[in-house]
Design an enzyme around this catalytic site. Structure first.
Site, mmCIF file in Angstrom:
data_model
loop_
_atom_site.group_PDB
_atom_site.id
_atom_site.type_symbol
_atom_site.label_atom_id
_atom_site.label_comp_id
_atom_site.label_asym_id
_atom_site.label_seq_id
_atom_site.Cartn_x
_atom_site.Cartn_y
_atom_site.Cartn_z
ATOM 1 N N THR A 48 0.835 -1.207 0.000
ATOM 2 C CA THR A 48 0.000 0.000 0.000
ATOM 3 C C THR A 48 0.868 1.256 0.000
ATOM 4 O O THR A 48 2.003 1.233 0.501
ATOM 5 C CB THR A 48 -0.909 -0.005 1.255
ATOM 6 O OG1 THR A 48 -1.447 1.298 1.443
ATOM 7 C CG2 THR A 48 -0.133 -0.370 2.513
ATOM 8 N N LYS A 96 2.443 -3.363 7.232
ATOM 9 C CA LYS A 96 2.623 -3.542 5.785
ATOM 10 C C LYS A 96 4.061 -3.197 5.384
ATOM 11 O O LYS A 96 4.669 -3.868 4.541
ATOM 12 C CB LYS A 96 1.628 -2.670 5.005
ATOM 13 C CG LYS A 96 0.165 -3.059 5.156
ATOM 14 C CD LYS A 96 -0.169 -4.430 4.591
ATOM 15 C CE LYS A 96 -0.175 -4.480 3.078
ATOM 16 N NZ LYS A 96 -0.591 -5.824 2.577
HETATM 17 P P1 NAD Z 1 -10.009 -6.875 2.780
HETATM 18 O O1 NAD Z 1 -9.925 -6.591 4.240
HETATM 19 O O2 NAD Z 1 -11.264 -6.552 2.039
HETATM 20 O O3 NAD Z 1 -9.733 -8.440 2.525
HETATM 21 C C1 NAD Z 1 -8.716 -9.134 3.192
HETATM 22 C C2 NAD Z 1 -8.946 -10.640 2.959
HETATM 23 O O4 NAD Z 1 -7.863 -11.346 3.582
HETATM 24 C C3 NAD Z 1 -10.241 -11.177 3.569
HETATM 25 O O5 NAD Z 1 -10.879 -12.053 2.659
HETATM 26 C C4 NAD Z 1 -9.769 -11.949 4.798
HETATM 27 O O6 NAD Z 1 -10.608 -13.046 5.134
HETATM 28 C C5 NAD Z 1 -8.399 -12.423 4.333
HETATM 29 N N1 NAD Z 1 -7.485 -12.691 5.455
HETATM 30 C C6 NAD Z 1 -7.230 -11.894 6.527
HETATM 31 N N2 NAD Z 1 -6.343 -12.504 7.351
HETATM 32 C C7 NAD Z 1 -6.027 -13.677 6.779
HETATM 33 C C8 NAD Z 1 -5.156 -14.744 7.140
HETATM 34 N N3 NAD Z 1 -4.445 -14.689 8.270
HETATM 35 N N4 NAD Z 1 -5.050 -15.798 6.312
HETATM 36 C C9 NAD Z 1 -5.776 -15.867 5.155
HETATM 37 N N5 NAD Z 1 -6.625 -14.901 4.778
HETATM 38 C C10 NAD Z 1 -6.750 -13.815 5.574
HETATM 39 O O7 NAD Z 1 -8.751 -6.149 2.139
HETATM 40 P P2 NAD Z 1 -8.580 -5.453 0.710
HETATM 41 O O8 NAD Z 1 -9.037 -4.045 0.812
HETATM 42 O O9 NAD Z 1 -9.102 -6.339 -0.331
HETATM 43 O O10 NAD Z 1 -6.993 -5.403 0.634
HETATM 44 C C11 NAD Z 1 -6.257 -6.485 0.078
HETATM 45 C C12 NAD Z 1 -4.779 -6.150 0.132
HETATM 46 O O11 NAD Z 1 -4.530 -4.949 -0.591
HETATM 47 C C13 NAD Z 1 -4.257 -5.917 1.547
HETATM 48 O O12 NAD Z 1 -2.989 -6.513 1.635
HETATM 49 C C14 NAD Z 1 -4.146 -4.405 1.660
HETATM 50 O O13 NAD Z 1 -3.114 -4.040 2.526
HETATM 51 C C15 NAD Z 1 -3.823 -4.025 0.223
HETATM 52 N N6 NAD Z 1 -4.268 -2.687 -0.211
HETATM 53 C C16 NAD Z 1 -5.556 -2.299 -0.033
HETATM 54 C C17 NAD Z 1 -5.943 -1.031 -0.502
HETATM 55 C C18 NAD Z 1 -7.376 -0.572 -0.366
HETATM 56 O O14 NAD Z 1 -7.678 0.577 -0.727
HETATM 57 N N7 NAD Z 1 -8.313 -1.383 0.083
HETATM 58 C C19 NAD Z 1 -5.036 -0.195 -1.142
HETATM 59 C C20 NAD Z 1 -3.721 -0.649 -1.300
HETATM 60 C C21 NAD Z 1 -3.358 -1.894 -0.845
#
Ligand code: NAD
Ligand code: TYD
Length: 340
Positions: free
Chosen positions: A125, A157
């Site tokens: 991120t 992160k």
């Molecule tokens: P989210 O919270 O919607 O989804 C996270 C998923 O990971 C869920 O399905 C959850 O069940 C699963 N999870 C959590 N802990 C786990 C574990 N220990 N083992 C297996 N599965 C597990 O998140 P998102 O918004 O889809 O983000 C996904 C990735 O992208 C993350 O790594 C986040 O840091 C990164 N990110 C998100 C954004 C954003 O705007 N949402 C921007 C940049 C980067």
């Protein structure tokens, strides 16, 4: 080609799975997800019967389980979306963020070392760079910007990113990292700004804006992020970090006003509440590297993306109503109950 997608029952991971299954009918996609509060199997119901898709309920910290899955699937690529992803929850209790986001990442990479891999991709991120001041619109995050985190979430992160680069340098693991700005679009969990405001506005509930609402985020439609990751895993250079963002900076307050306008709701619903602790002021990505090296450019303009997103929440009430009727109620009371 077999790709393990971790966290694929969450917001971005599920959109990535849909993108990959559609674009590469010959690929096998294995989704590994613990199904935390943020993971939702109903999100994946449209692909569950696809013969090229497999869902496995598993924690990325479960070393034995992860190794077993690698033995079964012999993945060519791992894309790690699995994470605890909400800043406010990390402020409430950092521990699970350290466990999943750091330890889980190391377990996945150990499996990659043990069984061999063509590419390990870490979905990171822009928050690892900290924030930028509002009065310096000339400044942007580049891949060289020092890591300078504010929240337990962003610190976890950034720690994972450092580990990923260390596994590359020390063990020669073929890694890439993407650092993306804020995503929006379908299947976004209702605790995050845009879906929370859409859902509250639809119910004529108050719209809680933190602080003054002047904080700026650089919004990217989720499909554009998925396309960037697709390019990086196929064409990105090993050991490299790619920033992903679309020069689409918006103040929180302007987003909330736009949602009110689109839904024909009064701005009087907007309520300014106590600010988030350590609240980052501005995020802004310089995407020059991914554009020059891989030809990536965002395709969806915010004006179109936000309309599509609002329409999706109108058309998919069952999806989010089920979520907000459960434990989400307790979360909402804890976070917003007496927040003045
Ligand atoms: P989210 O919270 O919607 O989804 C996270 C998923 O990971 C869920 O399905 C959850 O069940 C699963 N999870 C959590 N802990 C786990 C574990 N220990 N083992 C297996 N599965 C597990 O998140 P998102 O918004 O889809 O983000 C996904 C990735 O992208 C993350 O790594 C986040 O840091 C990164 N990110 C998100 C954004 C954003 O705007 N949402 C921007 C940049 C980067
Ligand atoms: P969020 O969607 O949690 O993403 P991030 O903190 O990772 O950027 O929040 C986006 C912005 O919206 C952030 O500046 C905090 C603010 N915000 C509110 O003002 N009210 C809210 O109820 C939420 C959830 C966020």
């Amino acid at each position: 080609m077999t790709i393990i997608v971790t966290g694929g029952a969450g917001f971005i991971g599920s959109n990535f799975i849909f993108h990959m299954l559609k674009k590469y009918p010959g690929y096998r996609i294995v989704c590994l997800d613990k199904l935390t509060y943020a993971g939702n199997l109903s999100t994946l119901k449209g692909v569950m019967d696809n013969p090229n898709f497999r869902f496995v309920k598993l924690d990325i910290c479960d070393r034995e389980g992860v190794y077993k899955l690698f033995e079964e699937e012999h993945p060519d690529i791992v894309v790690n979306f699995a994470a605890e992803s909400h800043v406010d929850r990390s402020i409430e209790d950092p521990s699970i963020f350290l466990q999943t986001n750091i330890i889980g990442t190391s377990v996945l990479m150990d499996a990659c070392r043990k069984y061999g891999i063509k590419r390990y991709h870490q979905v990171s991120t822009d928050e690892v760079y900290g924030d930028l001041p509002l009065d310096r619109p000339d400044l942007f995050f580049t891949e060289e910007t020092p890591l300078h985190t504010s929240s337990p979430y962003s610190s976890s992160k950034a720690s994972a990113d450092l580990l990923v680069l260390a596994y590359h340098r020390t063990y020669g693991l073929p890694v890439t990292i993407s650092r993306c700005s804020n995503n929006y679009g379908p299947y976004h969990f209702p605790e995050k700004l845009i879906p929370l405001m859409i859902i509250n506005a639809l119910a004529d509930k108050l719209l809680p804006v933190y602080g003054t609402g002047e904080n700026v985020r650089d919004w990217l439609y989720v499909e554009d992020h998925c396309k960037a990751i697709d390019l990086i895993i196929h064409k990105g250079r090993e050991g490299e970090v790619y920033n992903v963002g679309g020069h689409n900076e918006m103040r929180n307050i302007d987003i909330v006003k736009l949602i009110c306008k689109q839904l024909d709701k009064p701005e009087s619903l907007i309520t300014f509440v106590a600010d988030r602790k350590g609240h980052d002021m501005r995020y802004a990505i310089d995407p020059t590297k991914i554009h020059n090296e891989l030809g990536w450019l965002p395709e969806t303009k915010f004006a179109d993306g936000i309309k599509k997103t609002i329409q999706w929440y109108l058309d998919n009430k069952d999806w989010w109503q089920e979520i907000i009727s459960g434990d989400y109620q307790n979360y909402y009371k804890r976070m917003y109950g007496d927040r003045k």
